[in-house]
Design a protein around this motif. Sequence first.
Motif, PDB file in Angstrom:
ATOM      1  N   SER A  67      31.123  45.114  37.832  1.00  0.00           N
ATOM      2  CA  SER A  67      31.755  44.536  36.656  1.00  0.00           C
ATOM      3  C   SER A  67      32.325  45.642  35.768  1.00  0.00           C
ATOM      4  O   SER A  67      31.558  46.406  35.176  1.00  0.00           O
ATOM      5  N   PRO A  68      33.658  45.764  35.650  1.00  0.00           N
ATOM      6  CA  PRO A  68      34.249  46.758  34.742  1.00  0.00           C
ATOM      7  C   PRO A  68      34.023  46.369  33.281  1.00  0.00           C
ATOM      8  O   PRO A  68      34.040  45.181  32.937  1.00  0.00           O
ATOM      9  N   ILE A  69      33.821  47.365  32.443  1.00  0.00           N
ATOM     10  CA  ILE A  69      33.683  47.145  31.003  1.00  0.00           C
ATOM     11  C   ILE A  69      34.920  47.674  30.281  1.00  0.00           C
ATOM     12  O   ILE A  69      35.487  47.007  29.421  1.00  0.00           O
ATOM     13  N   GLU A  70      35.341  48.872  30.635  1.00  0.00           N
ATOM     14  CA  GLU A  70      36.569  49.473  30.122  1.00  0.00           C
ATOM     15  C   GLU A  70      37.390  49.986  31.300  1.00  0.00           C
ATOM     16  O   GLU A  70      36.846  50.616  32.192  1.00  0.00           O
ATOM     17  N   ARG A  71      38.649  49.715  31.300  1.00  0.00           N
ATOM     18  CA  ARG A  71      39.605  50.180  32.293  1.00  0.00           C
ATOM     19  C   ARG A  71      39.443  49.449  33.629  1.00  0.00           C
ATOM     20  O   ARG A  71      38.375  48.961  33.994  1.00  0.00           O
ATOM     21  N   THR A  72      40.524  49.432  34.365  1.00  0.00           N
ATOM     22  CA  THR A  72      40.551  48.802  35.682  1.00  0.00           C
ATOM     23  C   THR A  72      39.925  49.722  36.722  1.00  0.00           C
ATOM     24  O   THR A  72      40.116  50.937  36.688  1.00  0.00           O
ATOM     25  N   LEU A  73      39.184  49.123  37.658  1.00  0.00           N
ATOM     26  CA  LEU A  73      38.559  49.879  38.739  1.00  0.00           C
ATOM     27  C   LEU A  73      39.320  49.660  40.037  1.00  0.00           C
ATOM     28  O   LEU A  73      39.853  48.575  40.295  1.00  0.00           O
ATOM     29  N   THR A  74      39.326  50.702  40.868  1.00  0.00           N
ATOM     30  CA  THR A  74      39.837  50.579  42.232  1.00  0.00           C
ATOM     31  C   THR A  74      38.648  50.401  43.158  1.00  0.00           C
ATOM     32  O   THR A  74      37.706  51.195  43.131  1.00  0.00           O
ATOM     33  N   LEU A  75      38.677  49.352  43.958  1.00  0.00           N
ATOM     34  CA  LEU A  75      37.537  49.015  44.798  1.00  0.00           C
ATOM     35  C   LEU A  75      37.949  48.943  46.257  1.00  0.00           C
ATOM     36  O   LEU A  75      38.979  48.365  46.585  1.00  0.00           O
ATOM     37  N   ALA A  76      37.151  49.558  47.118  1.00  0.00           N
ATOM     38  CA  ALA A  76      37.362  49.469  48.568  1.00  0.00           C
ATOM     39  C   ALA A  76      36.058  49.012  49.211  1.00  0.00           C
ATOM     40  O   ALA A  76      34.978  49.458  48.819  1.00  0.00           O
ATOM     41  N   VAL A  77      36.162  48.131  50.195  1.00  0.00           N
ATOM     42  CA  VAL A  77      34.989  47.605  50.888  1.00  0.00           C
ATOM     43  C   VAL A  77      34.951  48.184  52.288  1.00  0.00           C
ATOM     44  O   VAL A  77      35.911  48.070  53.048  1.00  0.00           O
ATOM     45  N   ARG A  78      33.820  48.810  52.634  1.00  0.00           N
ATOM     46  CA  ARG A  78      33.679  49.422  53.954  1.00  0.00           C
ATOM     47  C   ARG A  78      32.989  48.488  54.935  1.00  0.00           C
ATOM     48  O   ARG A  78      32.944  48.766  56.128  1.00  0.00           O
ATOM     49  N   ARG A  79      32.430  47.383  54.445  1.00  0.00           N
ATOM     50  CA  ARG A  79      31.763  46.411  55.313  1.00  0.00           C
ATOM     51  C   ARG A  79      32.765  45.431  55.890  1.00  0.00           C
ATOM     52  O   ARG A  79      33.826  45.210  55.315  1.00  0.00           O
ATOM     53  N   PRO A  80      32.435  44.806  57.009  1.00  0.00           N
ATOM     54  CA  PRO A  80      33.316  43.756  57.546  1.00  0.00           C
ATOM     55  C   PRO A  80      33.413  42.577  56.580  1.00  0.00           C
ATOM     56  O   PRO A  80      32.419  42.180  55.973  1.00  0.00           O
ATOM     57  N   VAL A  81      34.624  42.040  56.427  1.00  0.00           N
ATOM     58  CA  VAL A  81      34.835  40.835  55.627  1.00  0.00           C
ATOM     59  C   VAL A  81      35.605  39.839  56.479  1.00  0.00           C
ATOM     60  O   VAL A  81      36.276  40.225  57.441  1.00  0.00           O
ATOM     61  N   PRO A  82      35.516  38.551  56.166  1.00  0.00           N
ATOM     62  CA  PRO A  82      36.231  37.558  56.971  1.00  0.00           C
ATOM     63  C   PRO A  82      37.716  37.850  57.037  1.00  0.00           C
ATOM     64  O   PRO A  82      38.309  38.421  56.109  1.00  0.00           O
ATOM     65  N   GLY A  83      38.354  37.476  58.154  1.00  0.00           N
ATOM     66  CA  GLY A  83      39.764  37.743  58.364  1.00  0.00           C
ATOM     67  C   GLY A  83      40.633  37.209  57.246  1.00  0.00           C
ATOM     68  O   GLY A  83      40.396  36.124  56.715  1.00  0.00           O
ATOM     69  N   GLY A  84      41.626  38.004  56.884  1.00  0.00           N
ATOM     70  CA  GLY A  84      42.556  37.582  55.849  1.00  0.00           C
ATOM     71  C   GLY A  84      42.216  38.096  54.467  1.00  0.00           C
ATOM     72  O   GLY A  84      43.063  38.112  53.579  1.00  0.00           O
ATOM     73  N   GLN A  85      40.965  38.532  54.247  1.00  0.00           N
ATOM     74  CA  GLN A  85      40.605  39.056  52.935  1.00  0.00           C
ATOM     75  C   GLN A  85      40.956  40.533  52.833  1.00  0.00           C
ATOM     76  O   GLN A  85      40.681  41.322  53.738  1.00  0.00           O
ATOM     77  N   ALA A  86      41.563  40.908  51.713  1.00  0.00           N
ATOM     78  CA  ALA A  86      41.891  42.314  51.479  1.00  0.00           C
ATOM     79  C   ALA A  86      40.613  43.110  51.288  1.00  0.00           C
ATOM     80  O   ALA A  86      39.656  42.635  50.673  1.00  0.00           O
ATOM     81  N   LYS A  87      40.577  44.331  51.836  1.00  0.00           N
ATOM     82  CA  LYS A  87      39.397  45.179  51.708  1.00  0.00           C
ATOM     83  C   LYS A  87      39.548  46.188  50.578  1.00  0.00           C
ATOM     84  O   LYS A  87      38.688  47.044  50.386  1.00  0.00           O
ATOM     85  N   SER A  88      40.646  46.107  49.814  1.00  0.00           N
ATOM     86  CA  SER A  88      40.813  46.944  48.628  1.00  0.00           C
ATOM     87  C   SER A  88      41.470  46.097  47.544  1.00  0.00           C
ATOM     88  O   SER A  88      42.303  45.238  47.841  1.00  0.00           O
ATOM     89  N   LEU A  89      41.083  46.316  46.318  1.00  0.00           N
ATOM     90  CA  LEU A  89      41.623  45.532  45.223  1.00  0.00           C
ATOM     91  C   LEU A  89      41.397  46.247  43.900  1.00  0.00           C
ATOM     92  O   LEU A  89      40.650  47.235  43.821  1.00  0.00           O
ATOM     93  N   GLN A  90      42.061  45.749  42.855  1.00  0.00           N
ATOM     94  CA  GLN A  90      41.875  46.227  41.500  1.00  0.00           C
ATOM     95  C   GLN A  90      41.009  45.210  40.757  1.00  0.00           C
ATOM     96  O   GLN A  90      41.247  44.006  40.826  1.00  0.00           O
ATOM     97  N   LEU A  91      40.007  45.706  40.056  1.00  0.00           N
ATOM     98  CA  LEU A  91      39.096  44.846  39.317  1.00  0.00           C
ATOM     99  C   LEU A  91      39.251  45.142  37.830  1.00  0.00           C
ATOM    100  O   LEU A  91      39.099  46.286  37.400  1.00  0.00           O
ATOM    101  N   ARG A  92      39.551  44.112  37.043  1.00  0.00           N
ATOM    102  CA  ARG A  92      39.835  44.286  35.618  1.00  0.00           C
ATOM    103  C   ARG A  92      38.604  43.973  34.765  1.00  0.00           C
ATOM    104  O   ARG A  92      37.719  43.211  35.194  1.00  0.00           O
TER     105      ARG A  92
END
Length: 356
Positions: free
Chosen positions: A227-252
């Motif tokens: 959970s970001p408190i100040e500023r946007t975070l860049t997030l990358a997931v190294r674990r398998p996720v279901p098909g079609g889901q992005a493994k990197s995103l910006q969290l506000r």
Amino acid sequence: MSLPIARRMMIDADAARAERDEQMAMEWAMTILADPNAVPDPTALDSLGMHQAAFSAWVAADPSRQDRYLSIVRKTLEGSNAAARLGMRDRESKSPVKDHNFTRSPLVLAASLAFVLLAAAGIWWRSEGTAPSLIAQSEARTPIETRIGEVRTERLADGTSVILDTDTLLLVRITAKERSVEIKRGRARFSVVQDSQRPFLVRGGGADVTSEVGSFDISVRQGVRISPIERTLTLAVRRPVPGGQAKSLQLRPGQLLTLEAGQATELSVISAPRSEQQWVTGVKSFDNVPINDVIAEANSYSETKIELASPALGRREIFADIDIRDIERVAHAISAFLDLDIDRSRPHRLILTEKK
């Protein structure tokens, strides 16, 4: 005859605690042995240089940790001395190894410590034509840990402030080229000092969080919560996720990402409830939260545990402001809400039961 459930749970908890302490002792050995200039004698427990304060705090929580650490250090030093006799030192060096002195060259120590760590974990490297990687001095990380019920603020070498929640373990590495932390368990709030040349990286539970500046919470328990408190975070997931889901995103700020434990679980991004970031103060505002969730969080701060005599009651939702770190207040709040009594007849247990 099988052991009672409570007894089995106690045995399992003791085993898990011992395993965590052994892992921490290995991390401490790796950190201190990799710093021979600042710590000439790693067995002198009152002369550990920059590591002294954190190490002493870790041992103070459980004196048996001292023996775990010393056992690993001595095995490693003995192994490095034996390795040196076998020729695992610089081939250019012609000086003999004296039997009464331990060898602490980084390469020899790395090889010996790697062996000790692998052997202790029950892992053996099998040769397939390539050499095993060794633990280099530059890979050493400083462990920071809180015990159950402890919430503490630490300031890292780069100026970043970290609030560690109960039963939290971080492995910190701050160098001239990088800033990284691995959260092995628990929850922490990072207030990152700006450094565009060295983005701040936090890893935990299969997720990587990168921030140049700002503050955010990350929790690694059954799953991952960010959970970001100040500023946007860049997030990358190294674990398998279901098909079609992005493994990197910006969290506000105002968003909460959850990643459940297990393989190929979905990422979920929702609006963060107001209680999400209140753990640093202790008093949390629970808005229609299942009582089981409140009890689980309160129990994480105390050796005394709350239990429901009727587990089905845990599915009911509660709306209240509760000091989550005070196990007695939590028990009183829930018992009043459910109109129950508190049974204190068993040690370290507050059993909420029907009134007689």
